[in-house]
Design an enzyme around this catalytic site. Structure first.
Site, PDB file in Angstrom:
ATOM      1  N   TYR A 157       0.881  -1.156   0.000  1.00  0.00           N
ATOM      2  CA  TYR A 157       0.000   0.000   0.000  1.00  0.00           C
ATOM      3  C   TYR A 157       0.926   1.215   0.000  1.00  0.00           C
ATOM      4  O   TYR A 157       1.534   1.534   1.022  1.00  0.00           O
ATOM      5  CB  TYR A 157      -0.881   0.027   1.252  1.00  0.00           C
ATOM      6  N   ASP A 211      -6.710  -0.893  -5.506  1.00  0.00           N
ATOM      7  CA  ASP A 211      -8.168  -0.916  -5.438  1.00  0.00           C
ATOM      8  C   ASP A 211      -8.695  -0.598  -4.043  1.00  0.00           C
ATOM      9  O   ASP A 211      -9.873  -0.786  -3.760  1.00  0.00           O
ATOM     10  CB  ASP A 211      -8.708  -2.275  -5.893  1.00  0.00           C
ATOM     11  N   HIS A 233     -10.843  -6.440  -4.370  1.00  0.00           N
ATOM     12  CA  HIS A 233     -10.508  -6.432  -2.948  1.00  0.00           C
ATOM     13  C   HIS A 233     -11.476  -7.299  -2.139  1.00  0.00           C
ATOM     14  O   HIS A 233     -11.880  -6.950  -1.026  1.00  0.00           O
ATOM     15  CB  HIS A 233     -10.493  -5.001  -2.403  1.00  0.00           C
TER      16      HIS A 233
END
Length: 486
Positions: free
Chosen positions: A243, A271, A370
């Site tokens: 991330y 996402d 996700h």
């Protein structure tokens, strides 16, 4: 090292001076309050108090060293204060949730009675604390996307070939150049210690013992170094789910750290840039209040504003510092400039972006919404895989394609491979497995999938992964009946 009393720490409870206690050590978090991904209220809730119980399950051991300057590590509690903190533990009255979990653990079935992935999920949901269960199982809005991810596999049917020699069936494959006994990897999933004290280490050891690959989340509850150290062999490959932090300096530090620790690939997650509306997770604090208090009024004032991040659940505290302005033009070249690791884009949700990832030179893509935890009504990954096969089959020649979301059976894995996927990822399934049975649960799930994949391949008339081709599956326009349990 300086020592403090509980009374001294209790004097620091404001944004102007905020101290917390974690494992009997005192920290000045004043300068970090507004940089905390979950917002200031999360920290202020424990200002001047012991935050250990809330902190430990969701933070890696090196988080304080990474986020607080050395001078903010103020010292320790004095012995009298430490003993006073222990007193409630000796006389602690168990909550209803703790009693429920204790009873469920007593009645937990033996591992041999778990014969499929859904069995494992059912057991885990019974023994998990409500907060952990809510975080693991929650999905976006009305959970339609989460449900449809699984249902979509039911629209694809097989065309088996018969009279083929299949007594020798090989389920192994190669993922980004690394061997795997089955075309399945552990997808990056956060906060494994919410479900088991050993957390991600269970996944690491289980992956090694079954010969599959683990992807490690940026938001793991063990540090990246601890997970690397948990490997049974230094040759065991680990992938990293990145991330990207909005601060490039912080993001670069993270990438250089995991590369130095021997991680073998970066799966850039695109996402989940902002917190999803995971209502089960958001409701859990209020549910626990009602559950423990039997519906009696709480001390919270009716008009008390708990802050926006408190309305985003556990996940809201994880994404606050994510880079929401990534682009093909700047982000991929920037990552390339600081590492030679392969880059896989995790979270492709349309054909056009699959093509752009190829044009950007990415070594792989993960078709993923996700797990249905973000945008409601995003297309199930197996449907997107089918569309790429129909519209842009050249994508499969230019990059490795993976999918995650909704996979529960070996036949689901095989359908994805027939359509061109190199492998599939499972996240929740392995979180549930390690929560319920630790490392043994992880191993058991891999064995279940391996058995189902081998049976499916033999029934289709193929002996190895390379023989799975698009002609072996057909998409239908009707939905079969829901899976029934006998």
């Amino acid at each position: 090292m300086q020592t403090f009393t509980l009374e001294q720490v209790a004097q620091h409870t404001t944004t102007g001076s905020c101290w917390v206690i974690i494992q009997n050590k005192v920290y000045d978090v004043t300068d970090f309050i507004f940089d905390h991904p979950g917002g200031p209220n999360v920290i202020l809730r424990y200002a001047g108090k012991d935050a250990t119980a809330a902190y430990i399950p969701i933070h890696p051991s090196d988080a304080l060293d990474k986020n607080l300057a050395p001078e903010k590590h103020l010292g320790t509690l004095d012995n009298e204060s430490i003993n006073r903190l222990k007193e409630p533990e000796n006389n602690k009255v168990q909550t209803k949730d703790e009693l429920r979990v204790e009873e469920a653990l007593k009645n937990k079935p033996s591992l041999q009675r778990i014969i499929n992935v859904e069995d494992m999920e059912e057991v885990a949901k019974k023994i998990l604390p409500y907060r952990a269960m809510a975080y693991y199982s929650s999905a976006g809005d009305d959970c339609i996307t989460h449900v449809e991810n699984g249902r979509a596999f039911g629209r694809f049917f097989f065309h088996p070939r018969i009279m083929k020699p299949v007594s020798q069936c090989d389920t192994s494959t190669i993922i980004l150049g690394y061997n795997s006994t089955i075309p399945v990897y552990i997808s990056g999933a956060a906060l494994a210690r919410l479900g088991h004290p050993l957390g991600e280490a269970n996944l690491t050891r289980g992956a090694y013992k079954t010969g599959i690959i683990q992807m490690v989340s940026s938001n793991s509850s063990l540090s990246y170094a601890e997970i690397s150290a948990a490997r049974v062999s230094p040759d065991q490959p680990l992938f990293f789910q990145l991330y990207k932090n909005v601060n490039n300096v912080t993001a670069e530090r993270c990438i250089r750290e995991i590369e130095g620790l021997g991680y073998k690939a970066i799966f850039l997650t695109v996402d989940a840039l902002v917190a999803g509306n995971r209502e089960l997770d958001i409701r859990i604090p209020h549910y626990l209040e009602d559950f423990e208090n039997q519906g009696l009024p709480t001390q919270r004032k009716p008009d008390e504003d708990q802050g926006e991040t408190d309305r985003l659940g556990t996940s809201g505290a994880l994404v606050g510092m994510n880079d929401a302005d990534m682009t093909w033009e700047k982000t991929i070249p920037w990552i390339r400039s600081i590492t030679k690791l392969p880059i896989v884009i995790k979270g492709v949700q349309c054909v056009q972006d699959a093509v752009l990832a190829c044009e950007a030179g990415c070594e792989g893509i993960v078709l993923s919404n996700h797990g249905g935890r973000q945008l409601e009504y995003s297309l199930p990954p197996i449907e997107l895989l089918y569309r790429i096969r129909q519209q842009r089959p050249d994508v499969f020649e230019k990059t490795e394609v993976y999918i995650d979301g909704g996979i529960r059976r070996g036949t689901d894995v095989i359908k994805a491979l027939c359509l061109g996927a190199k492998a599939v990822g499972l996240g929740r399934a392995f979180l549930y497995a390690q929560s319920a049975y630790g490392e043994a649960g992880v191993i058991h799930v891999v064995r279940i999938l391996q058995r189902e994949i081998r049976f499916g391949m033999q029934s289709l008339g193929v002996r190895n992964i390379g023989e799975l081709v698009p002609q072996m599956v057909e998409r239908v326009d009707w939905q079969p009946v829901t899976r029934a349990k006998l």
